[in-house]
Write a protein that holds these residues in place. Structure first.
Motif, PDB file in Angstrom:
ATOM      1  N   UNK A 169       2.139   7.865  -2.923  1.00 18.56           N
ATOM      2  CA  UNK A 169       2.959   7.979  -4.131  1.00 18.56           C
ATOM      3  C   UNK A 169       4.446   8.162  -3.866  1.00 18.56           C
ATOM      4  N   UNK A 170       4.844   8.283  -2.596  1.00 13.71           N
ATOM      5  CA  UNK A 170       6.269   8.479  -2.325  1.00 13.71           C
ATOM      6  C   UNK A 170       7.054   7.234  -2.736  1.00 13.71           C
ATOM      7  N   UNK A 171       8.298   7.436  -3.098  1.00 14.39           N
ATOM      8  CA  UNK A 171       9.125   6.329  -3.583  1.00 14.39           C
ATOM      9  C   UNK A 171       9.617   5.439  -2.453  1.00 14.39           C
ATOM     10  N   UNK A 172       9.784   6.007  -1.271  1.00 17.93           N
ATOM     11  CA  UNK A 172      10.288   5.243  -0.134  1.00 17.93           C
ATOM     12  C   UNK A 172       9.148   4.842   0.786  1.00 17.93           C
ATOM     13  N   UNK A 173       8.929   3.533   0.931  1.00 16.63           N
ATOM     14  CA  UNK A 173       7.910   2.982   1.836  1.00 16.63           C
ATOM     15  C   UNK A 173       6.556   3.652   1.686  1.00 16.63           C
ATOM     16  N   UNK A 174       5.954   3.567   0.513  1.00 15.30           N
ATOM     17  CA  UNK A 174       4.634   4.178   0.322  1.00 15.30           C
ATOM     18  C   UNK A 174       3.573   3.470   1.165  1.00 15.30           C
ATOM     19  N   UNK A 175       2.482   4.176   1.385  1.00 15.87           N
ATOM     20  CA  UNK A 175       1.365   3.597   2.125  1.00 15.87           C
ATOM     21  C   UNK A 175       0.649   2.583   1.240  1.00 15.87           C
ATOM     22  N   UNK A 176       0.786   1.312   1.591  1.00 15.32           N
ATOM     23  CA  UNK A 176       0.112   0.240   0.861  1.00 15.32           C
ATOM     24  C   UNK A 176      -0.397  -0.779   1.882  1.00 15.32           C
TER      25      UNK A 176
END
Length: 206
Positions: A169-176
């Motif tokens: 859920x982080x805005x910078x480089x989320x885990x996807x």
């Protein structure tokens, strides 16, 4: 050849990355150690994780050659690493270091959370390694207990779920999962089978 291996905590991506690096004789970087080093430094120096400038300063002063993988894999450091990785300014400071490592002559193997999406979106091979939270927590519990750390299966599972939520859920480089990545779900696989699956993917991509 750049091999990018991403996945959540305790998915086994680091083990797979090390085996692939040895097999193809490529340098390997566990990018999670960078964030663990920043998190560990923040804990040691009592830096407030909300102090973005101070956290970014820790990342900027990081010495890759001085990293101690064994000490940085201690339980409390994992939570600190996840918190540090959620700070965009920290990620920005470490971005160039990781990209330079990935694009060195001959290639490299990197594992982390955003290798195939941010660090090396041009990687020839992208693998996303995952497993159920319960399976990953069981692995992490065995690892921590073997080191003599006082943890319970329930606390480790809670930590895994918290880290998954923060990383995704982080805005910078989320885990996807990168659009062109191949997925290995190793919930029911042992190390040998997981590595074999990864090797098969690399050979198909070469």
């Amino acid at each position: 050849m750049i091999i990018a291996i991403d996945g959540p905590a305790a998915s086994g991506k680091g083990t797979i990355a090390r085996r692939l690096a040895a097999h193809y004789r490529l340098p390997h970087l566990d990018t999670g150690l960078l964030y663990r080093a920043v998190g560990a430094a923040a804990l040691e120096k009592a830096v407030d994780f909300e102090d973005v400038a101070a956290m970014a300063g820790l990342a900027e002063g990081l010495d890759l050659a001085a990293l101690d993988p064994e000490s940085l894999r201690a339980g409390p450091v994992g939570e600190a690493a996840s918190r540090a990785a959620a700070i965009p300014q920290v990620r920005a400071k470490l971005l160039t270091l990781q990209q330079n490592f990935a694009h060195q002559p001959g290639g490299a193997v990197l594992d982390g959370r955003d290798i195939g999406t941010v660090i090396a979106p041009d990687a020839a091979v992208k693998i996303f390694v995952t497993a159920t939270p319960e399976a990953r927590a069981a692995r992490r519990f065995r690892e921590l207990a073997a080191r003599g750390e006082k943890v319970t299966p329930e606390s480790v599972l809670e930590d895994i779920r918290k880290r998954d939520q923060r990383d995704s859920s982080r805005t910078s480089a989320p885990l996807v999962v990168a659009a062109d990545a191949e997925i290995i779900d190793n919930t029911a696989l042992d190390v040998a089978a997981s590595v074999a699956a990864a090797l098969a993917i690399v050979e198909r991509r070469r």
